[in-house]
Design a protein around this motif. Structure first.
Motif, PDB file in Angstrom:
ATOM      1  N   SER A 106       0.817  -1.208   0.000  1.00  0.00           N
ATOM      2  CA  SER A 106       0.000   0.000   0.000  1.00  0.00           C
ATOM      3  C   SER A 106       0.853   1.261   0.000  1.00  0.00           C
ATOM      4  O   SER A 106       0.380   2.341  -0.334  1.00  0.00           O
ATOM      5  CB  SER A 106      -0.965   0.007   1.180  1.00  0.00           C
ATOM      6  N   HIS A 120     -11.695   2.371  -2.104  1.00  0.00           N
ATOM      7  CA  HIS A 120     -11.999   0.967  -1.787  1.00  0.00           C
ATOM      8  C   HIS A 120     -10.743   0.098  -1.722  1.00  0.00           C
ATOM      9  O   HIS A 120     -10.826  -1.099  -1.966  1.00  0.00           O
ATOM     10  CB  HIS A 120     -12.945   0.352  -2.838  1.00  0.00           C
ATOM     11  N   ALA A 121      -9.570   0.680  -1.453  1.00  0.00           N
ATOM     12  CA  ALA A 121      -8.362  -0.156  -1.402  1.00  0.00           C
ATOM     13  C   ALA A 121      -8.434  -1.086  -0.196  1.00  0.00           C
ATOM     14  O   ALA A 121      -8.704  -0.645   0.916  1.00  0.00           O
ATOM     15  CB  ALA A 121      -7.117   0.711  -1.320  1.00  0.00           C
ATOM     16  N   GLN A 122      -8.233  -2.368  -0.429  1.00  0.00           N
ATOM     17  CA  GLN A 122      -8.228  -3.343   0.658  1.00  0.00           C
ATOM     18  C   GLN A 122      -7.164  -4.387   0.416  1.00  0.00           C
ATOM     19  O   GLN A 122      -6.987  -4.846  -0.708  1.00  0.00           O
ATOM     20  CB  GLN A 122      -9.581  -4.044   0.730  1.00  0.00           C
ATOM     21  N   SER A 123      -6.500  -4.746   1.487  1.00  0.00           N
ATOM     22  CA  SER A 123      -5.463  -5.762   1.392  1.00  0.00           C
ATOM     23  C   SER A 123      -6.095  -7.126   1.076  1.00  0.00           C
ATOM     24  O   SER A 123      -7.039  -7.538   1.722  1.00  0.00           O
ATOM     25  CB  SER A 123      -4.720  -5.817   2.734  1.00  0.00           C
ATOM     26  N   ASP A 271       1.433  -6.067   1.539  1.00  0.00           N
ATOM     27  CA  ASP A 271       0.038  -6.283   1.942  1.00  0.00           C
ATOM     28  C   ASP A 271      -0.918  -6.324   0.756  1.00  0.00           C
ATOM     29  O   ASP A 271      -2.130  -6.383   0.938  1.00  0.00           O
ATOM     30  CB  ASP A 271      -0.408  -5.249   2.974  1.00  0.00           C
ATOM     31  N   LEU A 296     -12.225 -11.413  -1.383  1.00  0.00           N
ATOM     32  CA  LEU A 296     -12.146 -11.352   0.076  1.00  0.00           C
ATOM     33  C   LEU A 296     -13.117 -12.323   0.752  1.00  0.00           C
ATOM     34  O   LEU A 296     -13.149 -12.420   1.979  1.00  0.00           O
ATOM     35  CB  LEU A 296     -12.399  -9.924   0.561  1.00  0.00           C
TER      36      LEU A 296
END
Lengths: 541, 356
Positions: A106, A120-123, A271, A296
């Motif tokens: 990130s 909406h960035a998500q690992s 990540d 996810l």
């Protein structure tokens, strides 16, 4: 007045959009064979909404998951793979022609998203950057069953007992992370890296000595893994998940596997954030959110975990423990305590230093095609590309600057080699080299084999242990002559020198792919995005 | 030819049908009150509210509004390109004051949600912090002694000194970049207060700037979004982010929105209230008349209730029911009592400059 200005500006934008559309249409029409219709390195599914994703190469391993999703959902997913730093730069640009980004860390979204387009960035998963060392060697070095510091690894490297390969610190996240870990160790593990500490003269000497032991620096982590598998190396710095994947392959081939070493004072985490690049289309945004939710979801997270990535909130599940094999040195329960990445200004200073002073100097032979078939567009593309590396002002924009002691040789060729111009360092000689490249006339037949053979011959005059050598051919690929002379020269040199190629004009990749196969090199398509292809080649040496 | 004569009637009927159909479609599609789309920048921690279908429905049906947002840090958004934007939705009064400094008075502004600044950690770290006397438990809630924490941060105490051998490096509170994002900015303001022994002002803050710089310089790279930092805290595990600063709302929202995950990890995650703490006041800044309508919608009683129940933002309805049971988050304080005001803008301005 203000309103008028806005109107004018929107008029200009509309015009620009029209021009862009026209250029795109032309570009697509002119697209040669070998590219899929939707463009991109990988295209999954067809029809429906298209999501273009700019991703780190490590996500190539997730292709089966993306493919299945695209097919079931009736959407198209186009993946382009680039190093994390290139992804950062793509975000910084005025226009980002992607719907989503998926870098390794990130960090690169934060540093790149200056236009606030990413949301909406998500690992998706987490994986540490670690060392994978041939098991017998790891045992011999005493790295098995105890905590190992970066200092221990560096000492073994200095003693000549260990050499390793890593990706370029200025192109790829895994290389960058490892390099920052080295800096911490050499500076005596300060709480955080500072600009002052980087100026220490002893550091330059020590880092140069270390990087001289680096086998080869690839521009992307997944390609580094492929390179490792194709060659005969001691060790590599890479993501834990790619070490696992390499080991599966090594084991299948009946070869010695790698032992995972987690340096406690130089560990970094990737990540893998997947973020939406907001281009104003609700349809795409929804398609993105659907894909992200799928990735996810419990089931898919479990599947991703089985590729050797750490997913979810609870660590590695009981069933997946067999993936993180203890006999390979993997430690799924380890508390991963990473080093602190420096603040961005210091980080970029670190990268500049790597490029201009620390890394092993490159010794690059450019074989440039000036034959008749290059007349016009091909030739002008070639000269433009050379301007991106030889003119240092351009090069600095992409961390491609020449270092103080690197060597660049240009062999212009047609039906035979026409000359051999050499430039040492990053000063006036390099600029003069560009002037020669620019003024060389085009015409005659093609024999690229003779030119590459001559390049190899010139390399014999250097102590190659002091350089990272590479040959870069820029050509349309349609050559007369035969490969035999080249192969003889390659054998005589007896060194591991990759031959990279960048294609131009009405290109035919067949012959160049043969060269790449024979030398662990790679062929790039300069017709799609010339500068990016060129940057990749430079990153790999 | 004869057929032609009959046609006008048929055509008329068809036309009538078409008009009726078009009217029906028009009405079905929103009855002519096409929702006005407001554009603006919002801090990442409130995206859950704006993406909430129930809340979006109230916006649409009662107020004829949709919100179209881009994510930005609370301070970053003030200096972003504001052309075409109707609102900013930062997380602090400081951002509002910063806006006023640069652009003058906005069309309208109002605090719509509140949430206290908190620290998040994991059970083993809590035990080590409690063992060192930094954290105390009171009525089932954990409180961080901020004076003691500031001392430990300045001394460069290492995790290993606290008995956490598996954690590398010095004790640190990971925050977002105080020059760009609000939660980091507020933690810096809170530390300045602690170091000054009272609310820092433009004069008293000068003395403590070097100490603040020392503490923050140790953090190296900082995230620019509170939501990204919180996501990393949860996903990268105890080793990567042992102790982070965030908003109380973040954990409450996570627990409500991800009940399964929360059931699995809830025992390990701990919320610590700094003593004293500061309030994060989420201010809606309307940049134009259209934007002002957004304030009415956010202050709607149902929106305020949903913001608390589903997203953990304290509003008029919070602290009135059995909240701990609702969220399933242990250690949730019923009332936030030990609070200190944030330093005024002129002091914060010096802090931001020093930490940039």
């Amino acid at each position: 007045m203000n309103g008028r200005k806005k109107l004018l500006r929107s008029g200009v934008w509309r015009l620009a959009a029209l021009v862009m559309a026209a250029v795109l249409a032309l570009g697509l029409a002119g697209c040669g064979a070998g590219r899929q219709e939707a463009g991109g390195d990988d295209v999954f599914g067809s029809g429906g909404v298209t999501l273009r994703i700019l991703s780190g190469s490590e996500n190539r391993e997730l292709a089966p998951i993306l493919e299945r999703y695209a097919r079931e959902k009736g959407v198209t997913i186009v993946m382009d793979y680039q190093g994390s730093l290139d992804i950062m730069r793509a975000l910084q640009a005025e226009e980002t022609p992607y719907d989503a980004v998926w870098p390794a860390s990130s960090l690169w979204i934060s540093a790149g998203d200056t236009h606030h387009r990413v949301k909406h960035a998500q690992s998706v998963s987490v994986t540490p950057v670690i060392f994978g060392i041939r098991e017998s060697l790891a045992r011999q070095l005493g790295f098995v069953g105890r905590e190992v510091s970066v200092g221990d690894i560096l000492a073994a490297t200095r003693a000549g007992e260990l050499s390793f390969c890593m990706t370029s610190a200025t192109q790829s996240n895994s290389g960058c992370s490892a390099y920052i870990g080295f800096l911490y160790a050499m500076l005596g593990s300060p709480d955080v890296l500072t600009a002052d500490a980087l100026a220490e003269p002893a550091l330059a000497e020590e880092m140069q000595a270390l990087l001289a032991g680096v086998d080869r620096s690839s521009g992307s982590s997944d390609w580094l893994k492929d390179l490792f598998l194709a060659g005969d190396y001691d060790a590599m710095v890479n993501y834990e998940c790619l070490i696992i994947s390499a080991n599966r392959e090594l084991e299948a081939q009946g070869r010695e596997t790698l032992y995972a070493v987690y340096p406690y004072d130089g560990l970094s985490l990737a990540d893998s954030p997947l973020g939406y690049v907001d281009g104003g289309s609700e349809e795409k945004e929804q398609a993105f959110l659907d894909l992200q939710a799928y990735l996810l979801s419990g089931e898919v997270q479990d599947e991703i975990q089985r590729t050797g990535r750490r997913t979810g909130y609870e660590g590695v599940s009981e069933e997946n423990r067999e993936v993180f094999r203890a006999d390979w040195g993997l430690q799924p329960d380890r508390v991963l305590s990473p080093i602190r990445m420096p603040a961005s200004d210091v980080l970029f200073q670190c990268l500049d230093l790597y490029q201009t002073s620390f890394r092993k100097p490159s010794l690059t032979v450019y074989c440039l095609d000036y034959s008749g078939s290059m007349e016009g567009e091909g030739s002008s593309q070639l000269v433009d590309a050379m301007a991106q590396v030889l003119i240092q002002e351009n090069a600095a924009r992409h961390f491609l600057q020449a270092s103080q002691s690197e060597v660049n040789i240009v062999i212009p060729f047609a039906s035979e080699p026409l000359a051999a111009w050499a430039a040492v360092g990053n000063g006036a000689e390099l600029e003069a080299l560009y002037a020669q490249v620019e003024s060389q006339p085009v015409g005659g037949g093609t024999d690229l084999y003779a030119a590459v053979a001559q390049g190899l011959q010139l390399l014999e005059g250097y102590d190659l242990s002091q350089y990272t050598p590479a040959v870069i051919v820029m050509s349309d690929g349609m050559s007369g002559g035969s490969m035999d002379g080249f192969l003889a020269a390659y054998e005589r040199l007896g060194q591991d020198v990759p031959v990279f190629s960048i294609l131009f004009g009405e290109a035919d990749p067949t012959q160049l792919e043969e060269l790449a196969r024979a030398t662990n090199g790679r062929v790039f398509d300069g017709r799609e995005d010339l500068v990016a292809a060129f940057r990749s080649v430079k990153g790999y040496n | 030819m004869r057929a032609m004569k009959a046609k006008p009637k048929v055509i008329g009927f068809v036309l009538l049908l078409a008009v009726v159909a078009a009217a029906a479609i028009y009405l079905l599609a929103g009855g002519g009150r096409r929702p006005a789309a407001l554009r603006g920048y919002v801090g990442g921690e409130k995206i859950g509210v704006l993406e909430d279908e129930e809340i979006a429905g109230i916006f649409r049906n009662r107020y004829g509004l949709t919100l179209d947002y881009a994510k930005a840090g609370s301070l970053d958004m003030v200096t972003a390109d504001l052309s075409g934007q109707d609102f900013l939705f930062p997380s602090s009064q400081t951002a509002l004051e910063y806006y006023q400094q640069l652009h003058g008075q906005p069309a309208k502004s109002e605090i719509v949600f509140n949430t206290p600044l908190v620290l998040y950690t994991r059970r083993p770290v809590l035990q080590a912090l409690a063992g060192a006397g930094l954290v105390r438990e009171e009525d089932g809630c954990c409180y961080m002694d901020m004076d003691a924490l500031a001392d430990a941060l300045l001394e460069g105490v290492r995790w290993a000194d606290l008995g956490l051998e598996e954690l590398y490096g010095p004790l640190a509170v990971s925050t977002t970049d105080p020059a760009k994002s609000n939660s980091g900015n507020m933690f810096a303001g809170l530390l300045a207060n602690v170091l000054c022994g009272g609310v820092a002002d433009a004069a008293s803050v000068q003395d403590v700037l070097p100490r603040l710089q020392l503490i923050f310089s140790r953090l190296g790279y900082m995230e620019t979004s509170s939501s990204d930092l919180f996501d990393q805290f949860l996903k990268t595990g105890m080793g990567a982010k042992p102790l982070v600063a965030g908003y109380e709302s973040q954990l409450l929202e996570f627990a409500v929105q991800n009940p399964e995950d929360w059931a699995a990890i809830g025992d390990d995650i701990v919320m610590i209230y700094p003593s004293p703490t500061v309030w994060s006041a989420h201010v809606f800044i309307a940049l134009d008349e259209a934007g002002a309508a957004g304030i009415d919608a956010l202050m709607d009683a149902d929106v305020q209730r949903l913001a608390w129940e589903k997203h953990g933002f304290r509003t008029a309805v919070s602290g009135t029911g059995d909240d701990a049971a609702r969220f399933g988050v242990s250690g949730l304080a019923r009332q936030i009592t030990r609070v200190v005001p944030m330093p005024a803008y002129d002091a914060m301005d010096q802090i931001i400059t020093a930490l940039s």
